[in-house]
Design an enzyme around this catalytic site. Sequence first.
Site, PDB file in Angstrom:
ATOM      1  N   SER A 184      56.238  24.959  39.350  1.00  0.00           N
ATOM      2  CA  SER A 184      54.975  24.652  38.681  1.00  0.00           C
ATOM      3  C   SER A 184      53.935  25.743  38.826  1.00  0.00           C
ATOM      4  O   SER A 184      53.051  25.861  37.988  1.00  0.00           O
ATOM      5  CB  SER A 184      54.426  23.328  39.208  1.00  0.00           C
ATOM      6  N   HIS A 212      58.286  19.244  35.597  1.00  0.00           N
ATOM      7  CA  HIS A 212      57.679  20.109  34.580  1.00  0.00           C
ATOM      8  C   HIS A 212      58.675  20.513  33.495  1.00  0.00           C
ATOM      9  O   HIS A 212      58.320  21.238  32.565  1.00  0.00           O
ATOM     10  CB  HIS A 212      57.089  21.380  35.212  1.00  0.00           C
ATOM     11  N   LYS A 243      53.682  13.359  33.333  1.00  0.00           N
ATOM     12  CA  LYS A 243      53.394  14.641  32.690  1.00  0.00           C
ATOM     13  C   LYS A 243      53.699  14.511  31.190  1.00  0.00           C
ATOM     14  O   LYS A 243      52.954  13.859  30.477  1.00  0.00           O
ATOM     15  CB  LYS A 243      54.172  15.759  33.388  1.00  0.00           C
TER      16      LYS A 243
HETATM   17  C1  LIG Z   1      53.866  16.870  39.378  1.00  0.00           C
HETATM   18  C2  LIG Z   1      55.087  16.913  40.218  1.00  0.00           C
HETATM   19  C3  LIG Z   1      55.413  15.847  41.060  1.00  0.00           C
HETATM   20  C4  LIG Z   1      54.495  14.663  41.250  1.00  0.00           C
HETATM   21  O1  LIG Z   1      54.571  13.813  40.160  1.00  0.00           O
HETATM   22  P1  LIG Z   1      53.718  12.460  40.195  1.00  0.00           P
HETATM   23  O2  LIG Z   1      54.494  11.535  39.333  1.00  0.00           O
HETATM   24  O3  LIG Z   1      52.364  12.788  39.673  1.00  0.00           O
HETATM   25  O4  LIG Z   1      53.687  12.010  41.624  1.00  0.00           O
HETATM   26  C5  LIG Z   1      56.592  15.901  41.765  1.00  0.00           C
HETATM   27  N1  LIG Z   1      57.407  16.960  41.677  1.00  0.00           N
HETATM   28  C6  LIG Z   1      57.125  18.015  40.907  1.00  0.00           C
HETATM   29  C7  LIG Z   1      58.063  19.163  40.831  1.00  0.00           C
HETATM   30  C8  LIG Z   1      55.949  18.026  40.158  1.00  0.00           C
HETATM   31  O5  LIG Z   1      55.648  19.077  39.407  1.00  0.00           O
END
Ligand SMILES: *Cc1c(COP(=O)(O)O)cnc(C)c1O
Length: 396
Positions: A184, A212, A243
Amino acid sequence: MNTAFERSLQSEIEKLKAAGTYKTLRHLTTPMAPEVHMEEAGDVIVLSSNNYLGLSDEAAVIEAGKRGLDTYGAGTASVRFICGTFDIHRQLEDRIAQFLRTEASLTYVSCWNANTGLFPTICDTGSAIISDELNHASIIDGCRLASKSRRERYKHSDMRDLEEKLKAVQGSAPVLIVTDGVFSMEGSLAKLPEIVELAKKYNAVTVVDDSHGTGVMGKTGRGTIEHFGLDGQVDIITGTLGKALGGAAGGFVAGSHALIDTLIQRSRPQLFSNALPATVACSSLEAIDYLDEHPELVGRLRDNTRYFREKLVALGFKPLEGDSAIVPIIVGETSFAIAMSDRLLKRGVFVTGFGFPVVPEGTARIRVQISAKLTTDEMDRALAAFAGVGKEVGLI
Ligand SMILES: *Cc1c(COP(=O)(O)O)cnc(C)c1O
């Protein structure tokens, strides 16, 4: 009130402010979209949300959430195995599994929750976890909770180091290799073909957190695994619904029936914490259906990302290379990144600067995230702001 404790907290906060690394929350008063209204800055273009496909503001997704509220009420008031599972949970989980081409899946209230619920459940004494050093914080914390497991970190995407670590843990079972699908902070992809090969050679289990990548990578948005043509070759996929897939909240683990059944029996968030709200299950289910019905969104996201990246380079910026919808521009010091993000906001562009401890000292960055819903006009206006600020701060 313990005043000594309060004073010590306040003095730490003052240090952050003095160092220019204090984070200020901004308040939006309209739905997440390419342009939003911000209390502190008025109408701004958003280049820092994970709303890659614009589904958080999609009418069909919103309607599905409303129907969910009418059908299921506000919530379950229970953990799942007691009386907190609705039919919509099963529908969503079957859909996620079908979407990702795994046997089964299980939802959690977030991917953070999924990662912290996964590793301690499947990694007991005698097991080993080998994790990329740049993996997401929720993977790191999930691995920490697997305290009986032997835990190793390999240098970021360094396959030689990964193989060394695989050799070092021989005799452990199971051996897990864990990686983000898309990193990310870098916007780069894990070297999944090599990782899958090494896993075969050393009889390891592969775990990919594609938070992502889901909705972004691959021809139909199924993620990094689809991008590399590795369907069926990754053992465990974790991901978020917060996301690209609607953006509300929620996460999941996808894999074999036996894995999912094990998690239902023993994963602690499943046993001791409420399920994903039914409204979110409904809107997420619609988001997946919508994506399948609109594969052109993924193509548009890719076109937009290419456009923005090329224009940034033409202006003289040097974004990190990558195939995802994340375009990071390394600027150096944390305070510099935050100051640059403040200047961009004054010019109507909301894009966050990241510094230590999220990324290593000296590699602070402005992280641009592209959405399929951004128009060329919006991107051009954002690029004009980048050009102005880039010159002001001497970056271009
Ligand atoms: C954003 C993200 C998370 C967290 O996701 P949530 O559902 O908001 O807890 C976990 N792992 C990765 C790789 C992320 O980019």
